[in-house]
Enzyme design. Structure first.
Site, PDB file in Angstrom:
ATOM      1  N   GLU A  19     -10.477   3.935   7.692  1.00 41.43           N
ATOM      2  CA  GLU A  19      -9.398   4.897   7.980  1.00 41.43           C
ATOM      3  C   GLU A  19     -10.028   6.225   8.400  1.00 41.43           C
ATOM      4  O   GLU A  19      -9.782   6.718   9.485  1.00 41.43           O
ATOM      5  CB  GLU A  19      -8.535   5.088   6.723  1.00 41.43           C
ATOM      6  CG  GLU A  19      -7.446   6.144   6.863  1.00 41.43           C
ATOM      7  CD  GLU A  19      -6.847   6.557   5.512  1.00 41.43           C
ATOM      8  OE1 GLU A  19      -7.477   6.308   4.469  1.00 41.43           O
ATOM      9  OE2 GLU A  19      -5.753   7.145   5.514  1.00 41.43           O
ATOM     10  N   HIS A  31      -9.641   1.322   0.216  1.00 41.44           N
ATOM     11  CA  HIS A  31      -9.383   2.102   1.425  1.00 41.44           C
ATOM     12  C   HIS A  31     -10.660   2.085   2.266  1.00 41.44           C
ATOM     13  O   HIS A  31     -11.721   2.491   1.773  1.00 41.44           O
ATOM     14  CB  HIS A  31      -9.087   3.554   1.080  1.00 41.44           C
ATOM     15  CG  HIS A  31      -7.707   3.825   0.582  1.00 41.44           C
ATOM     16  ND1 HIS A  31      -7.283   3.461  -0.666  1.00 41.44           N
ATOM     17  CD2 HIS A  31      -6.657   4.452   1.179  1.00 41.44           C
ATOM     18  CE1 HIS A  31      -6.021   3.857  -0.820  1.00 41.44           C
ATOM     19  NE2 HIS A  31      -5.610   4.466   0.280  1.00 41.44           N
ATOM     20  N   ASP A  58       1.848   9.016  -6.205  1.00 39.78           N
ATOM     21  CA  ASP A  58       1.802  10.482  -6.120  1.00 39.78           C
ATOM     22  C   ASP A  58       2.104  10.999  -4.712  1.00 39.78           C
ATOM     23  O   ASP A  58       2.106  12.206  -4.491  1.00 39.78           O
ATOM     24  CB  ASP A  58       0.462  11.022  -6.635  1.00 39.78           C
ATOM     25  CG  ASP A  58      -0.741  10.228  -6.161  1.00 39.78           C
ATOM     26  OD1 ASP A  58      -0.590   9.060  -5.779  1.00 39.78           O
ATOM     27  OD2 ASP A  58      -1.859  10.790  -6.160  1.00 39.78           O
ATOM     28  N   HIS A 104       0.840  -1.208   0.000  1.00 44.07           N
ATOM     29  CA  HIS A 104       0.000   0.000   0.000  1.00 44.07           C
ATOM     30  C   HIS A 104       0.872   1.254   0.000  1.00 44.07           C
ATOM     31  O   HIS A 104       1.320   1.717   1.046  1.00 44.07           O
ATOM     32  CB  HIS A 104      -0.932  -0.011   1.220  1.00 44.07           C
ATOM     33  CG  HIS A 104      -1.973   1.065   1.191  1.00 44.07           C
ATOM     34  ND1 HIS A 104      -3.322   0.803   1.260  1.00 44.07           N
ATOM     35  CD2 HIS A 104      -1.873   2.411   1.075  1.00 44.07           C
ATOM     36  CE1 HIS A 104      -3.999   1.945   1.200  1.00 44.07           C
ATOM     37  NE2 HIS A 104      -3.128   2.939   1.101  1.00 44.07           N
ATOM     38  N   ASP A 127       2.252   4.126   2.782  1.00 45.81           N
ATOM     39  CA  ASP A 127       1.189   4.995   2.250  1.00 45.81           C
ATOM     40  C   ASP A 127       1.800   6.067   1.337  1.00 45.81           C
ATOM     41  O   ASP A 127       1.465   6.139   0.171  1.00 45.81           O
ATOM     42  CB  ASP A 127       0.364   5.634   3.375  1.00 45.81           C
ATOM     43  CG  ASP A 127      -1.109   5.799   2.980  1.00 45.81           C
ATOM     44  OD1 ASP A 127      -1.494   5.304   1.909  1.00 45.81           O
ATOM     45  OD2 ASP A 127      -1.864   6.437   3.734  1.00 45.81           O
ATOM     46  N   GLY A 156      -9.474   8.271  -1.596  1.00 49.47           N
ATOM     47  CA  GLY A 156     -10.095   9.588  -1.424  1.00 49.47           C
ATOM     48  C   GLY A 156     -10.904   9.676  -0.143  1.00 49.47           C
ATOM     49  O   GLY A 156     -11.022   8.687   0.597  1.00 49.47           O
ATOM     50  N   HIS A 185       1.258   5.068  -2.355  1.00 47.12           N
ATOM     51  CA  HIS A 185       0.757   5.906  -3.457  1.00 47.12           C
ATOM     52  C   HIS A 185       1.922   6.514  -4.230  1.00 47.12           C
ATOM     53  O   HIS A 185       2.783   7.172  -3.634  1.00 47.12           O
ATOM     54  CB  HIS A 185      -0.136   7.016  -2.912  1.00 47.12           C
ATOM     55  CG  HIS A 185      -1.395   6.498  -2.259  1.00 47.12           C
ATOM     56  ND1 HIS A 185      -2.609   6.501  -2.899  1.00 47.12           N
ATOM     57  CD2 HIS A 185      -1.606   5.916  -1.055  1.00 47.12           C
ATOM     58  CE1 HIS A 185      -3.527   5.966  -2.103  1.00 47.12           C
ATOM     59  NE2 HIS A 185      -2.941   5.605  -0.972  1.00 47.12           N
TER      60      HIS A 185
END
Ligand SMILES: [Zn+2]
Length: 414
Positions: A276, A273, A94, A90, A354, A246, A92
């Protein structure tokens, strides 16, 4: 010089006159004496009263007992953990740029950033001190600003894999949303660019990589479906999974179930996701309405004991992120993070960053944190590495091979 005979743990020990209690203990066992220095042990006299180890032994015939309160295994250094073979599920893309690359891309593309040095940029992008998941996500707007060309996406994906390989990550699944690169790029261009960068890095490093595409909860479900339709065409080219990311609260996953269904129908694995920025009902929805095979975070799973039992029974892996959860206030502090509790309750938990840049951590850091802040020992850390390998979105035979390879590497190190 005259020597005195005293007794330590029922054993006779001869020490010099004027020796301390600690000297007497050291004469019997240096390891025990070292424990006294770390407060993992203390000394009592013949009747069980605690004595100061720095005091002199006194007269001949004195009786001392060493009481060990904790036999601590030696700590594992961050350097040692960096050498461990690892897997990450997991992270990202970006959220994981090199700061220097980000500055270079901004200059080339005439994009304004809040800082013009790598250190300043790291600070400006740091999510420490944000107040919510929603605020955390705004940091991604800055990174995405320089990721709107195919060349930038390719380079960032390449460098990402090289950086993970350098800390012995043998398998990684990296995610991003091609939807956030429109209108500059088509979905096809936004998927092919990172795949090119990944392919080059895989050839150079040997690290295995899978790409996960993310629908976005706050965008129209029709866009998630469109993304899934394009992504399934790249199933044999490196896209391994579909995810939904998101702002979680108020944006239910089930609105996007058509996209998940299409992904599953065409053989893509699914994660989501959940748990969280919202409660266990959100996890339940990801599993039941969307068919997620893994859960991104799942931090709040424990609030629903029946759901936790189900997750354990079905061996549904949680992609957990300690530091990120602290940053988004999913947990108030590391010591209250449920990671260790879930592990002990039999949940298949994994450790992940993350966002390497926005969260300011490497995978090695996360393992070290689990060791130092949550008290996971070597065997538990090994279990977490193997959990990640066993939960990889790979065909069965490749997954088995990955687990076997990492297990034998770990055995050699341990
Ligand atoms: Zn995430």
């Amino acid at each position: 010089m005259a020597r005195l005979r005293v007794f330590v743990n029922e054993r006779p020990v001869d020490v010099a006159r004027g020796a301390t209690v600690r000297d007497a203990v050291a004469a019997l066992d240096h390891g025990l004496a070292d424990l006294l220095a770390t407060a993992a042990a203390y000394v009592t006299d013949g009747v069980g009263r605690q004595v100061d180890a720095r005091d002199p032994v006194g007269e001949a015939g004195g009786v001392f007992r060493v009481v060990v309160t904790a036999r601590r295994a030696p700590a594992i250094s961050k350097e040692a953990l960096r050498r461990w073979p690892k897997a990450e599920l997991h992270v990202h893309l970006d959220g994981s740029l090199r700061p220097a690359t980000m500055l270079e891309l901004a200059r080339e593309q005439h994009v304004r950033l809040p800082a013009d040095t790598p250190e300043g940029l790291t600070l400006a992008l740091s999510v420490q001190g944000v107040h919510s998941l929603e605020e955390y996500l705004t940091k991604y707007q800055l990174t995405l600003a320089v990721m709107q060309t195919a060349a930038a996406l390719e380079r960032i994906a390449y460098e990402f894999v090289v950086d993970l390989a350098a800390e012995q990550v043998r398998y990684v699944e990296v995610r991003y949303s091609p939807l956030l690169h429109r209108p500059a790029l088509t979905l096809t261009q936004a998927i092919e660019a990172p795949l090119r960068g990944i392919e080059r890095a895989v050839r150079e490093t040997g690290t295995r990589v899978g790409l996960i595409v993310c629908g976005i909860r706050t965008l129209p479900p029709a866009m998630s479906l469109e993304l899934a339709q394009v992504a399934v065409g790249y199933r044999s080219a490196g896209v391994v999974g579909f995810d939904l990311a998101g702002a979680e609260h108020g944006h239910p996953a089930e609105d996007h179930r058509a996209a998940f269904a299409l992904a599953v129908q065409h053989g893509l694995a699914c994660t989501c996701h959940a748990g969280e920025g919202d409660g266990p009902a959100s996890i339940h929805q990801a599993l039941q309405s969307c068919g997620a095979q893994r859960i991104g975070h799942g931090t709040r799973l424990g609030e629903d004991p029946a759901l936790l039992e189900y997750v354990v029974a079905q061996r549904i892996p949680l992609e957990m992120c300690l530091t990120s959860n602290l940053h988004t206030h999913a947990v108030p502090s590391l010591t209250t993070h449920p990671f260790r509790r879930y592990l002990e309750q039999g949940v298949v938990v994994t450790l992940n960053t993350d966002g390497r840049l926005v969260d300011g951590v490497t995978l090695t850091d996360e393992y070290h944190l689990a060791h130092t802040a949550l008290g996971l020992g070597k065997d538990e850390l090994v279990r977490v590495v193997l959990n990640a390998c066993e939960s990889a979105f790979l065909p069965e035979f490749e997954r088995v091979a990955l687990v076997a390879r990492i297990q034998s590497e770990l055995e050699k190190i341990a």
